[in-house]
Write an enzyme that holds these catalytic residues in place. Sequence first.
Site: not given
Length: 338
Positions: A81, A77-79, A75
């Site tokens: 990524c 706000q992917s942690n 997403g």
Amino acid sequence: MSRLALPQRVALAQRPTPLQYLPRASERWGCGHRLWVKRDDLTGCLLSGNKVRKLEFIVAHALAEGYDTLITCGGLQSNHCRATAFAAAQAGLGAHLVLRGDTPTAPQGNYLLGQLAGAAISCYPKSRYVAELPGLLDGWRAHYAQQGRKALVIPTGGSDGLGIWGYVAACEELHDDLRSAGIEAAHLLTATGSGGTQAGLTLGAALYGVPLTVWGVNVCDDEAYFLDKVAADVADWRSRFPGQPEVAVTARVIDGYVGDGYGVASSAVLQLIAELAALEGLLLDPVYTGKAFHGLVQELQAGRFEGTRDVVFLHTGGVFGVFPQADQFRFLHAAPGG
């Protein structure tokens, strides 16, 4: 406890992380249980949370096999990524993030951090992302191949037979944690979103003989999905790393706390995040840990863990996910008694 022969890893995380007792939370919500938190939010600063444990093995594999670029997805706000972008930068690799959602006009949170780490970012509308993700990832892999580069595609959350080594290895820490704290047996709860952390913990507890009953509190999808996902990750692990000890693996999922969907926190979850922060100085996030801790509180009240004194909550990080949802905490500004 016998030690496993771990595959190659690179040192990215601050390990071991502490196991801390929560005295005021135990009094407030424990229903007679002692509540503990395994502080995997302290694995680092920009590489904080559970993702970095997986990336230690993934990046080592990439370097050993001559990859020069890491491609992964999630997403906006992917942690995972964000952590991948910084892990790549630390290892001298390129990173390309394939994200679900429209390109933000005002980047913030994990998206902004990914930019600062120098990652290339491609955003796709949710409908296209869901329908075409494997093709999108393979297309970018082929794009880099045409440039003479070699890109490794990392699945969502780093959750596969390689990534789960992160939490298989973490169970050696947990074994020592329990012994030091005088805990003979405990339930352990973790937020589960891509399944890899839960799979690694469940497998690792069995391999190391750790007296933990592992539960995943799903923040998306449903129980059936995660039962299948844990089984698939463990099967992938066995196929990639033959000769490992044979142990029985039983996945356990606590369903019912997804709420209105992934990344959407209820007012009860938001209030709990604020209350725990003020009570113990422990900050959760609205996407993962807040929902999982809310599930823990509800299950304690329902008596699910009766007969076991100690309950451990794995704090998987995610602090940067608080800031894009700052407007959801407007209740903090209400006048006293208002």
